[in-house]
Enzyme design. Sequence first.
Site, PDB file in Angstrom:
ATOM      1  N   HIS A   1      33.347-101.070 114.777  1.00  0.00           N
ATOM      2  CA  HIS A   1      33.043 -99.669 114.461  1.00  0.00           C
ATOM      3  C   HIS A   1      31.866 -99.185 115.308  1.00  0.00           C
ATOM      4  CE1 HIS A   1      35.331 -99.235 110.618  1.00  0.00           C
ATOM      5  NE2 HIS A   1      35.167-100.544 110.546  1.00  0.00           N
TER       6      HIS A   1
ATOM      7  N   HIS B   1      38.165-105.508 114.531  1.00  0.00           N
ATOM      8  CA  HIS B   1      37.824-104.215 115.115  1.00  0.00           C
ATOM      9  C   HIS B   1      36.329-103.944 114.982  1.00  0.00           C
ATOM     10  CE1 HIS B   1      38.733-103.429 110.867  1.00  0.00           C
ATOM     11  NE2 HIS B   1      37.979-102.372 110.943  1.00  0.00           N
TER      12      HIS B   1
END
Length: 143
Positions: A101, A99
């Site tokens: 950010h 993922h």
Amino acid sequence: MGECVFCDIASGKKDALILYSDEFIISIMDHRPINKGHVLVTPKKHYRDIFEVPADILCKATEVTRRVSIAINSTYHPMGLNIIENNGTDAGQTVFHFHIHLIPRYDSKYNTELAKVAWHRKVISPEELKKTRDEILKNMNIP
Ligand SMILES: [Zn+2]
């Protein structure tokens, strides 16, 4: 995958505040934001980290990252925006589903704080730098 929070969010088993979703990528609000407008972009399919995520999926995630970044910037006009992706526990990864950010920065003091915490730059010789480049070069023939 069992206990993966992002797999559960992608499949709809777990709730999240969704900002964007398509066949491959989902973008959600980080439920414990570092700053207002802290957003995550993640593939719907489970990949542990940058070493597992296929290039085409990474490209799709990058396109969404750009789109969401522009939206955050237009909404809150932060002083800066970090795009950070952690790989491995020692790099600060805590959820082992790739993922990205997106963290808006509103405080100019952040730059000096970051320098204290994570950017201890070293002075090395040109020879050492070239040796490091040459060592990595040997492994650059990746599809
Ligand atoms: Zn997962």
